[in-house]
Design a protein around this motif. Structure first.
Motif, PDB file in Angstrom:
ATOM      1  N   TRP A  96      -7.964 -13.147   1.593  1.00  0.00           N
ATOM      2  CA  TRP A  96      -9.209 -12.566   1.111  1.00  0.00           C
ATOM      3  C   TRP A  96      -9.208 -11.047   1.222  1.00  0.00           C
ATOM      4  CZ3 TRP A  96     -11.205 -15.441  -2.222  1.00  0.00           C
ATOM      5  CH2 TRP A  96     -11.127 -16.823  -2.104  1.00  0.00           C
ATOM      6  N   THR A  97      -8.498 -10.512   2.194  1.00  0.00           N
ATOM      7  CA  THR A  97      -8.349  -9.050   2.257  1.00  0.00           C
ATOM      8  C   THR A  97      -7.518  -8.580   1.080  1.00  0.00           C
ATOM      9  OG1 THR A  97      -8.526  -9.083   4.664  1.00  0.00           O
ATOM     10  CG2 THR A  97      -7.555  -7.121   3.674  1.00  0.00           C
ATOM     11  N   ARG A  98      -6.503  -9.348   0.752  1.00  0.00           N
ATOM     12  CA  ARG A  98      -5.661  -9.030  -0.408  1.00  0.00           C
ATOM     13  C   ARG A  98      -6.493  -8.970  -1.684  1.00  0.00           C
ATOM     14  NH1 ARG A  98      -0.815 -13.035  -2.497  1.00  0.00           N
ATOM     15  NH2 ARG A  98      -0.229 -11.844  -4.346  1.00  0.00           N
ATOM     16  N   VAL A  99      -7.308  -9.985  -1.915  1.00  0.00           N
ATOM     17  CA  VAL A  99      -8.145 -10.019  -3.113  1.00  0.00           C
ATOM     18  C   VAL A  99      -9.153  -8.872  -3.085  1.00  0.00           C
ATOM     19  CG1 VAL A  99      -9.886 -11.375  -4.355  1.00  0.00           C
ATOM     20  CG2 VAL A  99      -7.824 -12.488  -3.470  1.00  0.00           C
ATOM     21  N   HIS A 100      -9.740  -8.636  -1.916  1.00  0.00           N
ATOM     22  CA  HIS A 100     -10.732  -7.570  -1.785  1.00  0.00           C
ATOM     23  C   HIS A 100     -10.139  -6.205  -2.114  1.00  0.00           C
ATOM     24  CE1 HIS A 100     -13.714  -5.266   0.994  1.00  0.00           C
ATOM     25  NE2 HIS A 100     -14.025  -5.120  -0.263  1.00  0.00           N
ATOM     26  N   VAL A 101      -8.981  -5.891  -1.554  1.00  0.00           N
ATOM     27  CA  VAL A 101      -8.387  -4.577  -1.800  1.00  0.00           C
ATOM     28  C   VAL A 101      -7.961  -4.441  -3.260  1.00  0.00           C
ATOM     29  CG1 VAL A 101      -5.986  -5.078  -1.105  1.00  0.00           C
ATOM     30  CG2 VAL A 101      -6.895  -2.780  -0.843  1.00  0.00           C
ATOM     31  N   ASP A 102      -7.445  -5.517  -3.844  1.00  0.00           N
ATOM     32  CA  ASP A 102      -7.061  -5.454  -5.263  1.00  0.00           C
ATOM     33  C   ASP A 102      -8.285  -5.201  -6.151  1.00  0.00           C
ATOM     34  OD1 ASP A 102      -4.341  -5.794  -4.850  1.00  0.00           O
ATOM     35  OD2 ASP A 102      -4.402  -7.970  -5.149  1.00  0.00           O
TER      36      ASP A 102
ATOM     37  N   ALA B 216      -1.336  -6.190 -11.078  1.00  0.00           N
ATOM     38  CA  ALA B 216      -0.163  -7.070 -11.056  1.00  0.00           C
ATOM     39  C   ALA B 216      -0.237  -8.049  -9.881  1.00  0.00           C
ATOM     40  CB  ALA B 216       1.113  -6.241 -10.979  1.00  0.00           C
ATOM     41  N   ASP B 217      -0.686  -7.564  -8.727  1.00  0.00           N
ATOM     42  CA  ASP B 217      -0.784  -8.428  -7.557  1.00  0.00           C
ATOM     43  C   ASP B 217      -1.846  -9.500  -7.752  1.00  0.00           C
ATOM     44  OD1 ASP B 217      -0.082  -9.147  -4.824  1.00  0.00           O
ATOM     45  OD2 ASP B 217      -2.089  -8.408  -4.325  1.00  0.00           O
ATOM     46  N   LEU B 218      -2.982  -9.116  -8.292  1.00  0.00           N
ATOM     47  CA  LEU B 218      -4.056 -10.074  -8.540  1.00  0.00           C
ATOM     48  C   LEU B 218      -3.622 -11.120  -9.566  1.00  0.00           C
ATOM     49  CD1 LEU B 218      -6.832 -10.153  -7.258  1.00  0.00           C
ATOM     50  CD2 LEU B 218      -7.743  -9.107  -9.301  1.00  0.00           C
ATOM     51  N   THR B 219      -2.925 -10.684 -10.592  1.00  0.00           N
ATOM     52  CA  THR B 219      -2.411 -11.612 -11.604  1.00  0.00           C
ATOM     53  C   THR B 219      -1.429 -12.592 -10.977  1.00  0.00           C
ATOM     54  OG1 THR B 219      -2.712  -9.955 -13.334  1.00  0.00           O
ATOM     55  CG2 THR B 219      -1.208 -11.772 -13.810  1.00  0.00           C
ATOM     56  N   ALA B 220      -0.528 -12.092 -10.142  1.00  0.00           N
ATOM     57  CA  ALA B 220       0.445 -12.965  -9.476  1.00  0.00           C
ATOM     58  C   ALA B 220      -0.260 -13.965  -8.564  1.00  0.00           C
ATOM     59  CB  ALA B 220       1.440 -12.129  -8.678  1.00  0.00           C
ATOM     60  N   TRP B 221      -1.290 -13.510  -7.843  1.00  0.00           N
ATOM     61  CA  TRP B 221      -2.028 -14.408  -6.961  1.00  0.00           C
ATOM     62  C   TRP B 221      -2.739 -15.495  -7.767  1.00  0.00           C
ATOM     63  CZ3 TRP B 221      -7.446 -15.056  -6.229  1.00  0.00           C
ATOM     64  CH2 TRP B 221      -7.763 -15.899  -5.157  1.00  0.00           C
ATOM     65  N   LEU B 222      -3.357 -15.115  -8.885  1.00  0.00           N
ATOM     66  CA  LEU B 222      -4.062 -16.094  -9.704  1.00  0.00           C
ATOM     67  C   LEU B 222      -3.106 -17.127 -10.295  1.00  0.00           C
ATOM     68  CD1 LEU B 222      -6.616 -13.783 -11.493  1.00  0.00           C
ATOM     69  CD2 LEU B 222      -7.146 -15.627  -9.880  1.00  0.00           C
ATOM     70  N   GLN B 223      -1.894 -16.711 -10.612  1.00  0.00           N
ATOM     71  CA  GLN B 223      -0.917 -17.628 -11.195  1.00  0.00           C
ATOM     72  C   GLN B 223      -0.245 -18.522 -10.163  1.00  0.00           C
ATOM     73  OE1 GLN B 223       1.678 -15.006 -13.351  1.00  0.00           O
ATOM     74  NE2 GLN B 223       0.307 -14.878 -15.088  1.00  0.00           N
ATOM     75  N   GLY B 224      -0.166 -18.060  -8.916  1.00  0.00           N
ATOM     76  CA  GLY B 224       0.587 -18.842  -7.950  1.00  0.00           C
ATOM     77  C   GLY B 224      -0.130 -19.224  -6.677  1.00  0.00           C
TER      78      GLY B 224
END
Length: 121
Positions: A76-82, A99-107
């Motif tokens: 959730w910190t990852r999503v928040h900072v992105d 790019a990080d948010l896209t990768a998280w959403l895909q995987g």
């Protein structure tokens, strides 16, 4: 010299809390060395301190180092900072955040079963 000192602390198993303050070092090579050393202890740096380092008035390499630490702390910190970097229209880190948010959403999003902690809300 400072970067080599950080590498020596890491190799010799020294306390990583002693090098946390070097995340704001003026030399990019030192910040990269500190980030490499802290990979084994993601909770060594308080999240609040990382958000301060991510401030717009910090040098680019310090902001990048803080971003890398924040996005590896928890989901959730990852999503928040992105999302923060995208909403702030941060050109330098915005592409990385997207790019990080896209990768998280895909995987990773499909396997995130916990809600954010009360501190994250």
């Amino acid at each position: 010299m400072r970067a080599e000192a950080v590498r020596a602390v890491r190799r010799l198993g020294g306390s990583l809390t002693q090098i946390v303050g070097m995340l704001a070092d003026p030399a990019p090579v030192v910040v990269r060395a500190v980030n490499a050393a802290l990979r084994t202890e993601p909770s060594a740096v308080p999240v609040a301190q990382l958000w301060e380092l991510l401030a717009a008035d910090s040098p680019a390499h310090v902001r990048l180092g803080a971003y890398e630490r924040l996005r590896t702390s928890d989901t959730w910190t990852r999503v928040h900072v992105d999302l923060h970097l995208l909403a702030a229209h941060d050109v330098e880190l915005g592409h990385r955040a997207h790019a990080d948010l896209t990768a998280w959403l895909q995987g990773g999003a499909a396997t995130t079963y916990r809600k954010p902690s009360p501190e994250a809300l």
